[in-house]
Design an enzyme around this catalytic site. Structure first.
Site, mmCIF file in Angstrom:
data_model
loop_
_atom_site.group_PDB
_atom_site.id
_atom_site.type_symbol
_atom_site.label_atom_id
_atom_site.label_comp_id
_atom_site.label_asym_id
_atom_site.label_seq_id
_atom_site.Cartn_x
_atom_site.Cartn_y
_atom_site.Cartn_z
ATOM 1 N N ASN A 1 0.882 -1.180 0.000
ATOM 2 C CA ASN A 1 0.000 0.000 0.000
ATOM 3 C C ASN A 1 0.912 1.220 0.000
ATOM 4 O O ASN A 1 1.496 1.550 1.029
ATOM 5 C CB ASN A 1 -0.892 -0.022 1.252
ATOM 6 C CG ASN A 1 -1.678 1.266 1.431
ATOM 7 O OD1 ASN A 1 -1.815 2.051 0.492
ATOM 8 N ND2 ASN A 1 -2.200 1.483 2.630
ATOM 9 N N LYS B 1 0.154 4.274 -0.337
ATOM 10 C CA LYS B 1 -0.480 5.478 0.233
ATOM 11 C C LYS B 1 -0.215 6.695 -0.660
ATOM 12 O O LYS B 1 -0.089 6.530 -1.877
ATOM 13 C CB LYS B 1 0.019 5.720 1.666
ATOM 14 C CG LYS B 1 -0.055 4.477 2.540
ATOM 15 C CD LYS B 1 0.088 4.796 3.990
ATOM 16 C CE LYS B 1 0.156 3.503 4.776
ATOM 17 N NZ LYS B 1 0.039 3.711 6.204
ATOM 18 N N HIS C 1 -9.549 1.291 4.627
ATOM 19 C CA HIS C 1 -8.300 1.502 5.381
ATOM 20 C C HIS C 1 -8.570 2.450 6.543
ATOM 21 O O HIS C 1 -9.359 3.387 6.423
ATOM 22 C CB HIS C 1 -7.222 2.076 4.449
ATOM 23 C CG HIS C 1 -5.859 2.032 5.053
ATOM 24 N ND1 HIS C 1 -5.446 2.961 5.980
ATOM 25 C CD2 HIS C 1 -4.831 1.162 4.909
ATOM 26 C CE1 HIS C 1 -4.210 2.651 6.366
ATOM 27 N NE2 HIS C 1 -3.818 1.577 5.731
ATOM 28 N N GLU D 1 -6.981 4.849 7.698
ATOM 29 C CA GLU D 1 -6.743 6.276 7.412
ATOM 30 C C GLU D 1 -7.948 6.885 6.712
ATOM 31 O O GLU D 1 -8.258 8.062 6.905
ATOM 32 C CB GLU D 1 -5.462 6.423 6.570
ATOM 33 C CG GLU D 1 -4.221 6.148 7.423
ATOM 34 C CD GLU D 1 -3.017 5.623 6.655
ATOM 35 O OE1 GLU D 1 -2.984 5.722 5.422
ATOM 36 O OE2 GLU D 1 -2.109 5.082 7.322
ATOM 37 N N GLU E 1 -5.564 -4.824 10.438
ATOM 38 C CA GLU E 1 -4.531 -3.820 10.673
ATOM 39 C C GLU E 1 -4.826 -3.086 11.980
ATOM 40 O O GLU E 1 -5.627 -2.131 12.001
ATOM 41 C CB GLU E 1 -4.519 -2.807 9.526
ATOM 42 C CG GLU E 1 -4.248 -3.418 8.171
ATOM 43 C CD GLU E 1 -3.643 -2.395 7.225
ATOM 44 O OE1 GLU E 1 -2.534 -2.626 6.758
ATOM 45 O OE2 GLU E 1 -4.268 -1.345 6.996
ATOM 46 N N GLY F 1 2.345 2.327 10.771
ATOM 47 C CA GLY F 1 3.305 3.417 10.614
ATOM 48 C C GLY F 1 3.975 3.832 11.918
ATOM 49 O O GLY F 1 4.615 4.876 11.985
ATOM 50 N N SER G 1 3.313 -2.101 10.428
ATOM 51 C CA SER G 1 4.765 -2.150 10.664
ATOM 52 C C SER G 1 5.363 -3.524 10.373
ATOM 53 O O SER G 1 6.288 -3.960 11.068
ATOM 54 C CB SER G 1 5.091 -1.693 12.088
ATOM 55 O OG SER G 1 4.666 -0.356 12.270
#
Ligand code: PEP
Length: 251
Positions: free
Chosen positions: A9, A11, A96, A98, A168, A174, A214
């Site tokens: 991904n 991003k 996702h 985010e 996730e 991250g 991560s």
């Protein structure tokens, strides 16, 4: 038998020339190994058509990172599932954290996106996962169960069978903080039991559940060794061919 998958991904990273270069590097690296999993890169909309032209679709799958919750029309700036499919992409990341967090995506918008993705032949990589506070308050199982039920359980068994799930934990994305392989296994096993409760054992056993948060070459092997972890959705480490390939070859 369910598929083993490593998906990148990207991003909102890389310009078009940088993205094409990275895709070529991954493509070339894959040509030299006997990957024991399917490999996918999910890239910015602006890169899809160009990346599609430089990769070998037999070795490397291509996906978008989102699509609109409408098919077409007056939605300035949006990119529809038919548009994504017309670039040659075969996958789309949906839900996702985010997008849930920064763009207010709800279960309702996600149901519309999933339906449009499937109608247009795209395989959704559907993300679920709890925030740190929810884990600390022992709510993580309830939260993840609700995300699956509300986002996906309107689907027929046939359509659910086309979905890839990605667990996730938001606190691991991250941050450099990975879920331990035991934490990942515990949640993936739970997710499979939730799917089994709705669609039965065969569908549950055939559902690929990826871990994201991560994941790096140094921890991928231990994570992928767990029986219910079928691969990874990779953010930061997908931005360099070498680290991405280090994860791909962890299988
Ligand atoms: C992600 O955002 O999907 C992700 C897994 O990111 P990272 O690997 O950088 O934690």
């Amino acid at each position: 038998m369910r598929k083993k998958i490593v998906a990148g991904n990207w991003k909102m990273n890389t310009t078009l020339p940088e993205g094409v270069k990275l895709a070529k590097e991954v493509n070339e690296a894959l040509a030299g190994v006997n990957a024991k999993c399917d490999v996918i890169i999910c890239v910015p909309f602006t890169h899809l058509a160009s990346v599609n032209n430089v990769i070998d679709a037999n070795k490397l799958g291509l996906g978008a990172e989102n699509c609109a919750d409408h098919k077409s029309g007056a939605y300035t700036g949006e990119i529809s599932a038919p548009m994504v499919a017309s670039t040659g992409a075969k996958y789309v990341i949906l839900g996702h954290s985010e997008r849930r967090q920064y763009y207010g995506e709800t279960a309702e918008t996600l149901r519309a996106k999933v339906a449009l993705a499937l109608e247009n032949g795209l395989t959704p990589i559907f993300c679920i996962g709890e925030v740190l506070e929810e884990r600390e308050n022992n709510k993580h199982f309830d939260v993840v169960k609700a995300q699956i039920e509300e986002g996906l359980f309107n689907l027929s068994a046939e359509d659910f069978g086309k979905i890839i799930l990605a667990y996730e934990p938001v606190w691991a994305i991250g941050t450099g903080k990975t879920a331990t392989d035991d934490q990942a296994q515990e949640m993936h096993h739970f997710i499979r039991s939730v799917v089994e409760g709705k669609y039965g054992k065969e569908v549950a056993e055939n559902t690929s559940i990826l871990y994201g948060g991560s994941c790096k070459p140094s921890n991928a092997k231990a994570l992928f060794a767990k029986p219910d972890v079928d691969g990874g959705l990779i953010g930061g480490a997908a931005l360099e061919a070498e680290s991405f390939m280090g994860i791909v070859t962890a299988f």
